[in-house]
Design an enzyme around this catalytic site. Structure first.
Site, PDB file in Angstrom:
ATOM      1  N   GLY A  12      -3.190   6.648  -0.280  1.00 44.13           N
ATOM      2  CA  GLY A  12      -3.769   5.554  -0.511  1.00 44.13           C
ATOM      3  C   GLY A  12      -3.029   4.357  -0.744  1.00 44.13           C
ATOM      4  O   GLY A  12      -2.805   3.428  -1.395  1.00 44.13           O
ATOM      5  N   LEU A  94     -17.618  10.196  10.753  1.00 43.03           N
ATOM      6  CA  LEU A  94     -18.459  10.453   9.582  1.00 43.03           C
ATOM      7  C   LEU A  94     -19.226  10.660  10.985  1.00 43.03           C
ATOM      8  O   LEU A  94     -18.968  10.378  12.079  1.00 43.03           O
ATOM      9  CB  LEU A  94     -18.485   8.483   9.129  1.00 43.03           C
ATOM     10  CG  LEU A  94     -17.111   8.260   8.684  1.00 43.03           C
ATOM     11  CD1 LEU A  94     -17.521   6.897   8.523  1.00 43.03           C
ATOM     12  CD2 LEU A  94     -17.460   8.681   7.050  1.00 43.03           C
ATOM     13  N   ASN A 108     -11.323   1.254  10.526  1.00 41.03           N
ATOM     14  CA  ASN A 108     -10.182   2.292  10.225  1.00 41.03           C
ATOM     15  C   ASN A 108      -8.198   2.032  10.719  1.00 41.03           C
ATOM     16  O   ASN A 108      -8.326   1.079  11.720  1.00 41.03           O
ATOM     17  CB  ASN A 108     -10.199   3.699  10.969  1.00 41.03           C
ATOM     18  CG  ASN A 108      -9.316   4.464  10.813  1.00 41.03           C
ATOM     19  OD1 ASN A 108      -9.439   5.081   9.732  1.00 41.03           O
ATOM     20  ND2 ASN A 108      -8.361   5.280  11.405  1.00 41.03           N
ATOM     21  N   HIS A 110      -5.415   3.155  12.162  1.00 40.98           N
ATOM     22  CA  HIS A 110      -4.280   4.500  13.019  1.00 40.98           C
ATOM     23  C   HIS A 110      -3.176   4.177  12.928  1.00 40.98           C
ATOM     24  O   HIS A 110      -2.563   2.387  13.333  1.00 40.98           O
ATOM     25  CB  HIS A 110      -4.830   4.926  13.859  1.00 40.98           C
ATOM     26  CG  HIS A 110      -3.813   5.465  14.750  1.00 40.98           C
ATOM     27  ND1 HIS A 110      -4.787   7.309  14.065  1.00 40.98           N
ATOM     28  CD2 HIS A 110      -3.495   6.075  15.230  1.00 40.98           C
ATOM     29  CE1 HIS A 110      -4.093   8.226  14.984  1.00 40.98           C
ATOM     30  NE2 HIS A 110      -3.320   7.318  15.893  1.00 40.98           N
ATOM     31  N   ASP A 151     -10.195   7.703  16.116  1.00 36.90           N
ATOM     32  CA  ASP A 151      -9.173   6.681  16.785  1.00 36.90           C
ATOM     33  C   ASP A 151     -10.068   6.166  17.925  1.00 36.90           C
ATOM     34  O   ASP A 151      -8.981   5.816  19.090  1.00 36.90           O
ATOM     35  CB  ASP A 151      -7.989   7.473  17.154  1.00 36.90           C
ATOM     36  CG  ASP A 151      -7.390   8.044  15.471  1.00 36.90           C
ATOM     37  OD1 ASP A 151      -7.010   8.713  15.854  1.00 36.90           O
ATOM     38  OD2 ASP A 151      -7.976   7.212  14.609  1.00 36.90           O
ATOM     39  N   GLN A 178       4.591  -0.661   5.933  1.00 34.51           N
ATOM     40  CA  GLN A 178       4.793  -1.587   5.234  1.00 34.51           C
ATOM     41  C   GLN A 178       4.500  -2.725   6.610  1.00 34.51           C
ATOM     42  O   GLN A 178       3.658  -3.495   5.748  1.00 34.51           O
ATOM     43  CB  GLN A 178       6.025  -1.050   4.759  1.00 34.51           C
ATOM     44  CG  GLN A 178       6.444  -0.209   3.177  1.00 34.51           C
ATOM     45  CD  GLN A 178       7.845   0.025   3.530  1.00 34.51           C
ATOM     46  OE1 GLN A 178       9.080  -0.483   3.511  1.00 34.51           O
ATOM     47  NE2 GLN A 178       8.120   1.291   2.087  1.00 34.51           N
ATOM     48  N   GLU A 181       1.386  -1.728   9.505  1.00 39.55           N
ATOM     49  CA  GLU A 181      -0.754  -1.285   8.620  1.00 39.55           C
ATOM     50  C   GLU A 181      -1.180  -2.102   7.431  1.00 39.55           C
ATOM     51  O   GLU A 181      -2.046  -2.210   6.975  1.00 39.55           O
ATOM     52  CB  GLU A 181      -0.375   0.144   7.891  1.00 39.55           C
ATOM     53  CG  GLU A 181      -0.464   1.160   9.378  1.00 39.55           C
ATOM     54  CD  GLU A 181      -0.075   3.032   8.364  1.00 39.55           C
ATOM     55  OE1 GLU A 181      -1.289   2.966   7.756  1.00 39.55           O
ATOM     56  OE2 GLU A 181       0.462   3.408   8.960  1.00 39.55           O
TER      57      GLU A 181
HETATM   58  C1  GRF Z   1      -1.234   6.235   6.920  1.00 36.13           C
HETATM   59  O1  GRF Z   1      -0.417   6.132   8.034  1.00 36.13           O
HETATM   60  C2  GRF Z   1      -2.530   5.969   7.181  1.00 36.13           C
HETATM   61  O2  GRF Z   1      -2.615   4.720   8.895  1.00 36.13           O
HETATM   62  C3  GRF Z   1      -2.552   7.310   7.880  1.00 36.13           C
HETATM   63  O3  GRF Z   1      -2.550   7.964   6.856  1.00 36.13           O
HETATM   64  C4  GRF Z   1      -1.532   7.585   6.671  1.00 36.13           C
HETATM   65  C5  GRF Z   1      -1.447   7.761   4.989  1.00 36.13           C
HETATM   66  O4  GRF Z   1      -2.041   6.470   4.552  1.00 36.13           O
HETATM   67  N1  GRF Z   1      -3.851   7.192   8.376  1.00 36.13           N
HETATM   68  P1  GRF Z   1      -2.989   6.410   2.218  1.00 36.13           P
HETATM   69  O5  GRF Z   1      -1.364   5.811   2.138  1.00 36.13           O
HETATM   70  O6  GRF Z   1      -3.325   7.450   2.798  1.00 36.13           O
HETATM   71  O7  GRF Z   1      -3.110   5.020   2.556  1.00 36.13           O
END
Ligand code: GRF
Length: 210
Positions: A12, A94, A108, A110, A151, A178, A181
């Protein structure tokens, strides 16, 4: 208010970035109506509950048919006025029924510069391991519209970060999370909230780009 639903599966950190940017007014006019998790043991659910956000868990394994899984998700979202569905570390595909109901409104994040290191099997640390193995000098993150393949949908935003000589897959993942994303996912949400996203087939136009 622009209401969003955030779908999660893991730690998260991307959800937390959205929560934090709303709280400190860097992401204005956006409200997280609910968080939907694909499993009940992910830390993302704790982050949502700590922020007072309604949470739901919908496990794909509980449904034999994709259509019934889609319907369960649609039933959960129905009471909320969700205008955008944000997949933030969400690892479940989905189905067409869900995507049709939210056509052009599912995005999304990625952790690579799509199309590099993307698609089936490229999740979590794997894109970063592949980047190091290839010896690329740049990696980054992509926000894209979601279709029925991993993706694969039209790209909205991308941000690159350098690969450093002493990087490990773990240090690379941290930098991408950091510095890429957690920057472009809130930016993409803001663009939707401002009505500045226009899809033209495979191309996404950002209106009134400065
Ligand atoms: C992140 O690199 C995200 O892009 C990938 O999973 C990793 C963890 O995401 N799909 P988060 O910490 O659950 O947001």
């Amino acid at each position: 208010m622009f209401d969003i639903a955030v779908f999660v599966s893991g730690g998260g950190t991307n959800l937390q970035a959205i929560i934090d940017q709303i709280a400190d007014h860097r992401l204005c006019g956006v409200h997280i109506a609910c968080v939907v998790a694909s499993q009940d043991r992910c830390f993302a659910l704790q982050r949502a509950r700590s922020a007072g956000i309604p949470t739901h868990v919908v496990k794909r394994s509980s449904f034999t048919e994709p259509a019934s899984f889609d319907q369960a998700l649609l039933n959960i979202l129905r009471p909320y006025q969700v205008q955008l569905v944000v997949l933030a570390g969400y690892l479940t595909l989905l189905g067409p029924d869900f995507l049709a109901a939210y056509k052009g409104r599912v995005i999304n994040i990625h952790p690579s510069l799509i199309p590099a290191f993307s698609g089936t099997g490229f999740y979590g640390i794997k894109p970063h391991e592949a980047a190091l193995a290839w010896g690329v000098r740049l990696i980054g993150a992509t926000v894209h519209l979601v279709d029925t393949a991993y993706d694969h949908g039209p790209i909205i935003l991308q941000k690159a970060v350098p690969v450093l000589a002493d990087d490990t897959a773990q240090t690379l993942q941290q930098r991408v999370m950091q510095d890429a994303e957690q920057v472009i996912l809130p930016q993409a949400i803001a663009l939707f909230a401002q009505g500045r996203i226009k899809q033209e087939g495979r191309i996404v136009r950002i209106l009134n780009e400065i």
